[in-house]
Scaffold this motif. Structure first.
Motif, PDB file in Angstrom:
ATOM      1  N   TRP A 147      84.551  27.918  28.426  1.00 22.52           N
ATOM      2  CA  TRP A 147      83.279  28.641  28.509  1.00 22.52           C
ATOM      3  C   TRP A 147      83.472  30.094  28.084  1.00 22.52           C
ATOM      4  O   TRP A 147      82.732  30.615  27.244  1.00 22.52           O
ATOM      5  CB  TRP A 147      82.729  28.548  29.925  1.00 22.52           C
ATOM      6  N   LEU A 148      84.477  30.757  28.636  1.00 22.52           N
ATOM      7  CA  LEU A 148      84.761  32.141  28.268  1.00 22.52           C
ATOM      8  C   LEU A 148      85.169  32.229  26.803  1.00 22.52           C
ATOM      9  O   LEU A 148      84.727  33.125  26.073  1.00 22.52           O
ATOM     10  CB  LEU A 148      85.868  32.706  29.155  1.00 22.52           C
ATOM     11  N   ASP A 149      86.015  31.316  26.361  1.00 26.02           N
ATOM     12  CA  ASP A 149      86.469  31.332  24.972  1.00 26.02           C
ATOM     13  C   ASP A 149      85.287  31.237  24.014  1.00 26.02           C
ATOM     14  O   ASP A 149      85.223  31.959  23.012  1.00 26.02           O
ATOM     15  CB  ASP A 149      87.440  30.173  24.736  1.00 26.02           C
ATOM     16  N   GLU A 150      84.342  30.360  24.327  1.00 27.80           N
ATOM     17  CA  GLU A 150      83.175  30.199  23.458  1.00 27.80           C
ATOM     18  C   GLU A 150      82.328  31.474  23.442  1.00 27.80           C
ATOM     19  O   GLU A 150      81.820  31.890  22.388  1.00 27.80           O
ATOM     20  CB  GLU A 150      82.327  29.015  23.938  1.00 27.80           C
ATOM     21  N   MET A 151      82.182  32.107  24.606  1.00 30.13           N
ATOM     22  CA  MET A 151      81.408  33.347  24.665  1.00 30.13           C
ATOM     23  C   MET A 151      82.053  34.448  23.813  1.00 30.13           C
ATOM     24  O   MET A 151      81.372  35.164  23.081  1.00 30.13           O
ATOM     25  CB  MET A 151      81.292  33.834  26.116  1.00 30.13           C
ATOM     26  N   LEU A 152      83.373  34.583  23.911  1.00 28.48           N
ATOM     27  CA  LEU A 152      84.066  35.615  23.148  1.00 28.48           C
ATOM     28  C   LEU A 152      84.012  35.325  21.648  1.00 28.48           C
ATOM     29  O   LEU A 152      83.860  36.246  20.834  1.00 28.48           O
ATOM     30  CB  LEU A 152      85.510  35.742  23.620  1.00 28.48           C
ATOM     31  N   ARG A 153      84.117  34.069  21.282  1.00 25.13           N
ATOM     32  CA  ARG A 153      83.995  33.715  19.866  1.00 25.13           C
ATOM     33  C   ARG A 153      82.606  34.061  19.346  1.00 25.13           C
ATOM     34  O   ARG A 153      82.442  34.543  18.219  1.00 25.13           O
ATOM     35  CB  ARG A 153      84.278  32.223  19.662  1.00 25.13           C
ATOM     36  N   ILE A 195      70.294  40.769  11.825  1.00 34.18           N
ATOM     37  CA  ILE A 195      69.282  41.408  12.670  1.00 34.18           C
ATOM     38  C   ILE A 195      69.354  40.814  14.079  1.00 34.18           C
ATOM     39  O   ILE A 195      69.401  39.598  14.258  1.00 34.18           O
ATOM     40  CB  ILE A 195      67.872  41.188  12.073  1.00 34.18           C
ATOM     41  N   GLY A 196      69.378  41.684  15.079  1.00 34.28           N
ATOM     42  CA  GLY A 196      69.415  41.244  16.463  1.00 34.28           C
ATOM     43  C   GLY A 196      70.802  40.960  16.994  1.00 34.28           C
ATOM     44  O   GLY A 196      70.955  40.627  18.173  1.00 34.28           O
ATOM     45  N   SER A 197      71.833  41.096  16.142  1.00 30.14           N
ATOM     46  CA  SER A 197      73.185  40.776  16.588  1.00 30.14           C
ATOM     47  C   SER A 197      73.628  41.659  17.738  1.00 30.14           C
ATOM     48  O   SER A 197      74.217  41.195  18.717  1.00 30.14           O
ATOM     49  CB  SER A 197      74.171  40.897  15.419  1.00 30.14           C
ATOM     50  N   LEU A 198      73.384  42.968  17.628  1.00 32.16           N
ATOM     51  CA  LEU A 198      73.830  43.897  18.666  1.00 32.16           C
ATOM     52  C   LEU A 198      73.149  43.601  19.997  1.00 32.16           C
ATOM     53  O   LEU A 198      73.789  43.606  21.051  1.00 32.16           O
ATOM     54  CB  LEU A 198      73.562  45.340  18.240  1.00 32.16           C
ATOM     55  N   ALA A 199      71.842  43.312  19.961  1.00 28.09           N
ATOM     56  CA  ALA A 199      71.118  42.994  21.196  1.00 28.09           C
ATOM     57  C   ALA A 199      71.657  41.716  21.824  1.00 28.09           C
ATOM     58  O   ALA A 199      71.819  41.618  23.044  1.00 28.09           O
ATOM     59  CB  ALA A 199      69.629  42.846  20.896  1.00 28.09           C
ATOM     60  N   ALA A 200      71.962  40.722  20.980  1.00 25.17           N
ATOM     61  CA  ALA A 200      72.497  39.460  21.487  1.00 25.17           C
ATOM     62  C   ALA A 200      73.856  39.667  22.143  1.00 25.17           C
ATOM     63  O   ALA A 200      74.132  39.146  23.227  1.00 25.17           O
ATOM     64  CB  ALA A 200      72.601  38.445  20.349  1.00 25.17           C
ATOM     65  N   VAL A 201      74.719  40.453  21.490  1.00 28.34           N
ATOM     66  CA  VAL A 201      76.057  40.694  22.021  1.00 28.34           C
ATOM     67  C   VAL A 201      75.990  41.475  23.322  1.00 28.34           C
ATOM     68  O   VAL A 201      76.754  41.224  24.259  1.00 28.34           O
ATOM     69  CB  VAL A 201      76.926  41.424  20.981  1.00 28.34           C
ATOM     70  N   THR A 202      75.073  42.433  23.407  1.00 28.24           N
ATOM     71  CA  THR A 202      74.925  43.226  24.628  1.00 28.24           C
ATOM     72  C   THR A 202      74.618  42.323  25.815  1.00 28.24           C
ATOM     73  O   THR A 202      75.174  42.493  26.902  1.00 28.24           O
ATOM     74  CB  THR A 202      73.815  44.270  24.455  1.00 28.24           C
ATOM     75  N   ILE A 208      77.541  38.230  30.632  1.00 28.03           N
ATOM     76  CA  ILE A 208      78.111  36.943  31.044  1.00 28.03           C
ATOM     77  C   ILE A 208      79.633  37.007  30.944  1.00 28.03           C
ATOM     78  O   ILE A 208      80.352  36.517  31.820  1.00 28.03           O
ATOM     79  CB  ILE A 208      77.567  35.807  30.162  1.00 28.03           C
ATOM     80  N   VAL A 209      80.113  37.626  29.872  1.00 30.22           N
ATOM     81  CA  VAL A 209      81.557  37.762  29.677  1.00 30.22           C
ATOM     82  C   VAL A 209      82.190  38.511  30.838  1.00 30.22           C
ATOM     83  O   VAL A 209      83.269  38.145  31.317  1.00 30.22           O
ATOM     84  CB  VAL A 209      81.853  38.477  28.341  1.00 30.22           C
ATOM     85  N   PHE A 210      81.537  39.567  31.327  1.00 28.82           N
ATOM     86  CA  PHE A 210      82.069  40.344  32.449  1.00 28.82           C
ATOM     87  C   PHE A 210      82.304  39.441  33.656  1.00 28.82           C
ATOM     88  O   PHE A 210      83.369  39.483  34.280  1.00 28.82           O
ATOM     89  CB  PHE A 210      81.103  41.473  32.813  1.00 28.82           C
ATOM     90  N   ILE A 211      81.336  38.609  33.992  1.00 22.87           N
ATOM     91  CA  ILE A 211      81.457  37.722  35.144  1.00 22.87           C
ATOM     92  C   ILE A 211      82.606  36.735  34.938  1.00 22.87           C
ATOM     93  O   ILE A 211      83.405  36.477  35.847  1.00 22.87           O
ATOM     94  CB  ILE A 211      80.135  36.976  35.385  1.00 22.87           C
ATOM     95  N   GLU A 212      82.707  36.190  33.724  1.00 24.47           N
ATOM     96  CA  GLU A 212      83.770  35.232  33.441  1.00 24.47           C
ATOM     97  C   GLU A 212      85.149  35.894  33.485  1.00 24.47           C
ATOM     98  O   GLU A 212      86.123  35.293  33.943  1.00 24.47           O
ATOM     99  CB  GLU A 212      83.531  34.580  32.081  1.00 24.47           C
ATOM    100  N   LEU A 213      85.239  37.146  33.011  1.00 15.76           N
ATOM    101  CA  LEU A 213      86.519  37.849  33.056  1.00 15.76           C
ATOM    102  C   LEU A 213      86.967  38.087  34.497  1.00 15.76           C
ATOM    103  O   LEU A 213      88.159  38.027  34.801  1.00 15.76           O
ATOM    104  CB  LEU A 213      86.423  39.177  32.308  1.00 15.76           C
ATOM    105  N   LEU A 214      86.016  38.369  35.381  1.00 11.91           N
ATOM    106  CA  LEU A 214      86.358  38.522  36.796  1.00 11.91           C
ATOM    107  C   LEU A 214      86.921  37.217  37.353  1.00 11.91           C
ATOM    108  O   LEU A 214      87.941  37.210  38.055  1.00 11.91           O
ATOM    109  CB  LEU A 214      85.129  38.922  37.610  1.00 11.91           C
TER     110      LEU A 214
END
Length: 308
Positions: free
Chosen positions: A150-156, A167-174, A179-185
């Protein structure tokens, strides 16, 4: 209610991306302190040495990510002991205007270090045992990612979006980064006994239920006896286990959480001070004002004015 979700929502977790980097040749940068924030650096290509004032350091390779929970100053460089000018100087010399890629050195797509760098911010005054339990840094390697699909897919997906420049890439990544923060914890619990204990408390049948009660009804007139009875434990055993996992007693936790809820209400609603006091569990505005000023150094009316 998901207690972890309530904690992060109340503390106002927000993802923000700085930029992509493309560093070639000898390079180094000193990243300054950033209060109420957690920084991250995800290496896409090349290698990066990260060092801290405490003397701790870590080497990152492709696919590795470091999370620096307290936003403390650190050095990013190609090698150990590299001269590392302040980030502001690097930005100025590179002519970076906040758009696109931060390029340092002669750009070499085959030999450069490319990263995605950003941070997560929290509301001013945000505090919780979860934040206090976080270590100086957490590293997630490519090997660890392989065991966490799950985390690997998010980071990819973060990398794909950042490098697509659609267009919209930065907003999507933000938004993905939260979600990545929670998974990293979750992945990082093996690196921090204190963090492991907190997350175990959230999952524990009885302590987790007690936290649910507090978070669902922070204004309730809770006592240690009432909560212990509600979760089927003796008063002494409940208080002992709660303190062991959370790092503070149940009544101290309740008091601190009421103030965090009050911060969120003052920040995100038009409720009067009296209404905020009642919703946060205080019997009177005066009692609320004393507790708030004792914790944050100014009364709630001044705090709200400071937000304007």
């Amino acid at each position: 209610m998901d207690v972890l979700n309530d904690v992060l929502d109340t503390l106002n977790l927000k993802g923000a991306l700085y930029f992509r980097t493309d560093f070639s040749g000898p390079w180094g940068v000193t990243v300054p302190d950033l209060q109420q924030a957690a920084r991250f650096h995800l290496v896409v290509q090349g290698r990066c040495h990260v060092s801290f004032a405490s003397g701790a350091s870590v080497d990152l390779g492709p696919g590795d990510i470091v999370l620096i929970p307290r936003g403390r100053s650190h050095v990013l460089a190609d090698t150990v002991s590299r001269q590392a000018p302040p980030l502001e100087t690097v930005l100025e010399l590179s002519g970076y205007d906040g758009q696109g890629v931060l390029v340092v050195g002669e750009r070499d797509p085959q030999a450069s270090t490319q990263m995605v760098c950003g941070h997560f911010s929290f509301r001013k005054g945000a505090d919780h045992p979860l934040l206090r339990a976080l270590p100086e840094y957490l590293v997630t390697t490519t090997g660890m990612r392989a065991r966490e699909p799950w985390l690997d897919e998010m980071l990819r997906l973060v990398v794909h979006r950042m490098f697509s420049e659609e267009i919209g890439s930065l907003a999507a990544v933000t938004r993905l980064s939260e979600i990545v923060f929670i998974e990293l914890l979750r992945v990082g619990i093996s690196q921090s006994p204190d963090l492991k204990a907190i997350l175990e408390a959230f999952r524990d049948r009885q302590i987790g239920q007690a936290l649910q009660l507090i978070h669902n009804q922070p204004a309730e007139s809770w006592t240690v006896e009432r909560i212990a009875a509600a979760v089927g434990m003796s008063r002494s055993r409940f208080a002992e286990k709660f303190s062991e996992l959370i790092g503070t007693g149940p009544m101290a936790y309740l008091s601190e959480w009421r103030l965090q809820k009050a911060l969120a209400l003052l920040d995100g609603s038009r409720s009067s001070i009296q209404q905020v006091a009642l919703q946060a569990g205080y019997q009177s505005p005066a009692a609320f004002t004393r507790a708030f000023a004792g914790k944050f150094g100014l009364p709630p009316t001044e705090y709200r004015r400071s937000l304007d």
